[in-house]
Design an enzyme around this catalytic site. Sequence first.
Site, PDB file in Angstrom:
ATOM      1  N   GLY A   1      63.179 -52.844  36.601  1.00 18.88           N
ATOM      2  CA  GLY A   1      63.040 -51.499  36.074  1.00 18.88           C
ATOM      3  C   GLY A   1      61.898 -51.326  35.094  1.00 18.88           C
ATOM      4  N   CYS A   2      62.068 -50.343  34.196  1.00 19.91           N
ATOM      5  CA  CYS A   2      60.969 -49.896  33.339  1.00 19.91           C
ATOM      6  C   CYS A   2      60.527 -50.931  32.314  1.00 19.91           C
ATOM      7  CB  CYS A   2      61.376 -48.613  32.615  1.00 19.91           C
ATOM      8  SG  CYS A   2      61.676 -47.206  33.721  1.00 19.91           S
ATOM      9  N   ASN A   3      61.383 -51.869  31.952  1.00 21.69           N
ATOM     10  CA  ASN A   3      60.990 -52.880  30.973  1.00 21.69           C
ATOM     11  C   ASN A   3      60.178 -54.015  31.576  1.00 21.69           C
ATOM     12  OD1 ASN A   3      64.047 -53.274  31.770  1.00 21.69           O
ATOM     13  ND2 ASN A   3      63.230 -55.326  31.513  1.00 21.69           N
TER      14      ASN A   3
ATOM     15  N   MET B   1      61.457 -50.662  27.730  1.00 23.20           N
ATOM     16  CA  MET B   1      62.924 -50.673  27.789  1.00 23.20           C
ATOM     17  C   MET B   1      63.374 -50.228  29.165  1.00 23.20           C
ATOM     18  SD  MET B   1      61.451 -47.918  26.210  1.00 23.20           S
ATOM     19  CE  MET B   1      61.589 -48.052  24.443  1.00 23.20           C
TER      20      MET B   1
END
Length: 353
Positions: free
Chosen positions: A133-135, A332
């Site tokens: 994901g975004c992290n 995050m």
Amino acid sequence: MIASVASAFPDVSYSQDEVGALLGLDNPVARKLLAAPHIRSRRLFLPPADPVTGRVPDESPAELHAKFRRGALEIGGRAIASSLKAAALTPSDVGYLLCVTSTGFLVPGLSSLFSRELGFHPALLRADVVGMGCNAGLNGMNPLVQWVRNHPGRVALLVCCEINSAMYVRDESARTGMVNSLFGDGAAAAVVTSEASGIRPYVRDFESFCMPDRWDAMRFDWNDDVGKWSFHLDRDIPYVIGDNVSKPVGRLLERNGLRPESISHWVLHTGGGAVIDGARRSLGLTEHAVRHTRSVLRDFGNISSGSFLVSLERLLDEGSARPGEHGVMITMGPGAQIEAALIEFAAGREAQP
């Protein structure tokens, strides 16, 4: 040292009103989010609209997968070429290629696809980080930094490539309305070396913070009704991040003998307006400190793993960093996970360990 950073996006930019009309985002939650000022436009790979309805057709899982592969090769390839050119390098100079994505699945992965298409050396070391994901951009950068430290003079390349429009689900739920109003398509690449010209950030240290009790706050679920993966983003996630982001940052700074006021530059993931607000309050940052994060969200939406690199690109293009100044990069995402990295700006060879 991060020798160069470059980003690439689909050619077509859509306003939030245009996205809402094309996707048929009619539920009240989606309409409210589309009208919010923190995002003005997004770059997306969307099929042509039906001339009668004015909406884009609903794409099948096979069409979405093909779009991911095609789009990733296009904008990922452009980001790679631009980052290498900026560092006066070619694909054959790269010893380690690490690709990050959460919006498509290929075996072999994107690193193999880029290696085949762009002329990397046969001895290339490859790795793919999928599903974090975004992290995940900082998760990917960490091993590259360690590898360069252990192989002075060698070149590593981080590529974050997200075709979020390949994961869109079309229904009337608030859940999908939230996702479809936030995420955009984009790629970013960063060249990591032991030396480079100009004032560039040297990555000094990393810190992580995981909240396993909130593992379900950001996740993909299989949607039987449409036969597709559907992303869930908990409405409380800005508060989850805001309440906890100071913990890994505090440990990172304390370990390196620094205080928050010692940090001149902040590079945050563009998780959304409320996420940026929560992180800013928790860390005690001024609005000026998150100007690049805000502008990237405004212009492109949340492009997941590569968002922080686009913010870093804007900081470097601004030319405001000076040798000896410190910065912190923060991402995050699912897990729930917060990643942080300490950077120090240096000129050329001064950045070698």
